[in-house]
Write a protein that holds these residues in place. Structure first.
Motif, PDB file in Angstrom:
ATOM      1  N   GLU A 135       0.832  -1.197   0.000  1.00 50.31           N
ATOM      2  CA  GLU A 135       0.000   0.000   0.000  1.00 50.31           C
ATOM      3  C   GLU A 135       0.868   1.249   0.000  1.00 50.31           C
ATOM      4  OE1 GLU A 135      -2.321   0.837   3.478  1.00 50.31           O
ATOM      5  OE2 GLU A 135      -0.789   0.117   4.874  1.00 50.31           O
ATOM      6  N   LEU A 136       0.342   2.277  -0.635  1.00 47.13           N
ATOM      7  CA  LEU A 136       1.025   3.568  -0.661  1.00 47.13           C
ATOM      8  C   LEU A 136       0.794   4.279   0.665  1.00 47.13           C
ATOM      9  CD1 LEU A 136       2.581   5.787  -2.193  1.00 47.13           C
ATOM     10  CD2 LEU A 136       0.362   6.584  -3.061  1.00 47.13           C
ATOM     11  N   VAL A 137       1.878   4.657   1.305  1.00 45.70           N
ATOM     12  CA  VAL A 137       1.796   5.355   2.590  1.00 45.70           C
ATOM     13  C   VAL A 137       1.809   6.865   2.387  1.00 45.70           C
ATOM     14  CG1 VAL A 137       2.963   5.744   4.788  1.00 45.70           C
ATOM     15  CG2 VAL A 137       2.918   3.445   3.781  1.00 45.70           C
ATOM     16  N   ALA A 138       2.747   7.331   1.549  1.00 47.21           N
ATOM     17  CA  ALA A 138       2.879   8.768   1.329  1.00 47.21           C
ATOM     18  C   ALA A 138       3.612   8.999   0.021  1.00 47.21           C
ATOM     19  CB  ALA A 138       3.641   9.432   2.475  1.00 47.21           C
TER      20      ALA A 138
ATOM     21  N   ASP B 247      -4.937   7.665   4.580  1.00 42.70           N
ATOM     22  CA  ASP B 247      -5.752   8.178   5.688  1.00 42.70           C
ATOM     23  C   ASP B 247      -5.241   7.688   7.045  1.00 42.70           C
ATOM     24  OD1 ASP B 247      -8.953   8.028   3.933  1.00 42.70           O
ATOM     25  OD2 ASP B 247      -7.395   9.567   3.976  1.00 42.70           O
ATOM     26  N   SER B 248      -4.740   6.472   7.060  1.00 42.04           N
ATOM     27  CA  SER B 248      -4.335   5.868   8.326  1.00 42.04           C
ATOM     28  C   SER B 248      -3.095   6.520   8.942  1.00 42.04           C
ATOM     29  CB  SER B 248      -4.057   4.370   8.125  1.00 42.04           C
ATOM     30  OG  SER B 248      -3.019   4.178   7.178  1.00 42.04           O
ATOM     31  N   VAL B 249      -2.357   7.291   8.163  1.00 41.62           N
ATOM     32  CA  VAL B 249      -1.117   7.886   8.697  1.00 41.62           C
ATOM     33  C   VAL B 249      -1.165   9.404   8.752  1.00 41.62           C
ATOM     34  CG1 VAL B 249       0.183   5.926   7.772  1.00 41.62           C
ATOM     35  CG2 VAL B 249       0.138   8.096   6.503  1.00 41.62           C
ATOM     36  N   LYS B 250      -2.239   9.995   8.271  1.00 43.98           N
ATOM     37  CA  LYS B 250      -2.336  11.457   8.269  1.00 43.98           C
ATOM     38  C   LYS B 250      -2.190  12.004   9.684  1.00 43.98           C
ATOM     39  CE  LYS B 250      -5.163  12.117   4.137  1.00 43.98           C
ATOM     40  NZ  LYS B 250      -6.509  12.476   3.608  1.00 43.98           N
ATOM     41  N   GLY B 251      -1.375  13.031   9.803  1.00 39.98           N
ATOM     42  CA  GLY B 251      -1.138  13.649  11.098  1.00 39.98           C
ATOM     43  C   GLY B 251      -0.030  13.002  11.903  1.00 39.98           C
ATOM     44  N   ARG B 252       0.434  11.839  11.470  1.00 43.84           N
ATOM     45  CA  ARG B 252       1.509  11.148  12.199  1.00 43.84           C
ATOM     46  C   ARG B 252       2.773  10.990  11.357  1.00 43.84           C
ATOM     47  NH1 ARG B 252       0.921   6.045  13.339  1.00 43.84           N
ATOM     48  NH2 ARG B 252      -0.614   5.625  11.717  1.00 43.84           N
ATOM     49  N   PHE B 253       2.624  10.818  10.065  1.00 40.39           N
ATOM     50  CA  PHE B 253       3.758  10.632   9.166  1.00 40.39           C
ATOM     51  C   PHE B 253       3.983  11.896   8.346  1.00 40.39           C
ATOM     52  CE2 PHE B 253       3.702   5.706   8.581  1.00 40.39           C
ATOM     53  CZ  PHE B 253       3.624   5.554   9.957  1.00 40.39           C
ATOM     54  N   THR B 254       5.234  12.157   8.030  1.00 38.11           N
ATOM     55  CA  THR B 254       5.588  13.291   7.186  1.00 38.11           C
ATOM     56  C   THR B 254       6.628  12.851   6.164  1.00 38.11           C
ATOM     57  OG1 THR B 254       5.198  14.845   9.006  1.00 38.11           O
ATOM     58  CG2 THR B 254       6.451  15.649   7.110  1.00 38.11           C
ATOM     59  N   ILE B 255       6.325  13.089   4.904  1.00 37.58           N
ATOM     60  CA  ILE B 255       7.281  12.794   3.839  1.00 37.58           C
ATOM     61  C   ILE B 255       7.952  14.093   3.418  1.00 37.58           C
ATOM     62  CG2 ILE B 255       5.556  13.020   1.982  1.00 37.58           C
ATOM     63  CD1 ILE B 255       7.025  10.730   0.529  1.00 37.58           C
TER      64      ILE B 255
ATOM     65  N   LYS C  61       2.253   2.273  15.414  1.00 33.63           N
ATOM     66  CA  LYS C  61       1.332   1.268  15.932  1.00 33.63           C
ATOM     67  C   LYS C  61       1.816  -0.128  15.540  1.00 33.63           C
ATOM     68  CE  LYS C  61      -2.457   4.516  15.127  1.00 33.63           C
ATOM     69  NZ  LYS C  61      -3.750   4.738  14.445  1.00 33.63           N
ATOM     70  N   PRO C  62       1.507  -1.129  16.333  1.00 32.71           N
ATOM     71  CA  PRO C  62       1.949  -2.495  15.990  1.00 32.71           C
ATOM     72  C   PRO C  62       1.480  -2.953  14.615  1.00 32.71           C
ATOM     73  CG  PRO C  62       1.220  -2.414  18.265  1.00 32.71           C
ATOM     74  CD  PRO C  62       0.880  -1.073  17.661  1.00 32.71           C
ATOM     75  N   GLU C  63       0.301  -2.528  14.210  1.00 35.34           N
ATOM     76  CA  GLU C  63      -0.218  -2.941  12.907  1.00 35.34           C
ATOM     77  C   GLU C  63       0.519  -2.296  11.746  1.00 35.34           C
ATOM     78  OE1 GLU C  63      -1.930  -1.564  15.416  1.00 35.34           O
ATOM     79  OE2 GLU C  63      -3.413  -0.096  14.696  1.00 35.34           O
ATOM     80  N   GLU C  64       1.434  -1.395  12.050  1.00 37.70           N
ATOM     81  CA  GLU C  64       2.238  -0.781  11.002  1.00 37.70           C
ATOM     82  C   GLU C  64       3.566  -1.514  10.786  1.00 37.70           C
ATOM     83  OE1 GLU C  64       1.882   3.270  12.618  1.00 37.70           O
ATOM     84  OE2 GLU C  64       0.623   3.718  10.852  1.00 37.70           O
ATOM     85  N   THR C  65       3.694  -2.629  11.435  1.00 34.44           N
ATOM     86  CA  THR C  65       4.835  -3.501  11.167  1.00 34.44           C
ATOM     87  C   THR C  65       4.762  -3.978   9.728  1.00 34.44           C
ATOM     88  OG1 THR C  65       5.030  -4.246  13.461  1.00 34.44           O
ATOM     89  CG2 THR C  65       5.860  -5.726  11.742  1.00 34.44           C
ATOM     90  N   ALA C  66       5.847  -3.726   8.995  1.00 34.92           N
ATOM     91  CA  ALA C  66       5.847  -4.041   7.560  1.00 34.92           C
ATOM     92  C   ALA C  66       7.232  -3.797   6.999  1.00 34.92           C
ATOM     93  CB  ALA C  66       4.836  -3.178   6.819  1.00 34.92           C
TER      94      ALA C  66
END
Length: 120
Positions: A46-49, A61-69, A86-91
């Protein structure tokens, strides 16, 4: 030969921050859309940023406000600052370079990926 080399992955605890970096050997780096993807076990990539040559950014949407590219065209690098992990972001996180198209970038080049593991 084009190379995208990611760095900065590792093992962190939930709530921690991590910064990924991608160094590109693209001759015309500044012309490319750059993106960070991730793929968890058993899931699709999946595309994160992403960030355009001009600096416009998009986020899942799941990373907005927490991740910055961000990108540095002079250094030919693109970074992903990840906060409140978050643990579910293990990848495995991948850097990609693409050509801008009306319907979305065509991703031409990929890095080998860097593992991010978030423990609970």
């Amino acid at each position: 030969q084009v190379q995208l080399v990611e760095s900065g992955g590792g093992l962190v605890q939930a709530g921690d921050s991590l910064r990924l970096s991608c160094a590109a050997s693209l001759r015309t780096f500044s012309n490319y859309v750059m993106g960070w993807f991730r793929q968890a076990p058993g899931k699709e990539r999946e595309l994160v940023a992403s960030i355009t040559p001009g600096g416009s950014t998009k986020y899942a949407d799941s990373v907005k406000g927490r991740f910055t590219i961000s990108r540095d065209n002079a250094e030919k690098t693109v970074d992903l600052q990840m906060n409140s992990l978050k643990p579910e972001e293990t990848a495995v996180y991948y850097c990609a370079a693409g050509v801008g198209r009306i319907l979305g970038p065509r991703w031409d080049y990929w890095g080998q990926g860097t593992q991010v593991t978030v423990s609970s």
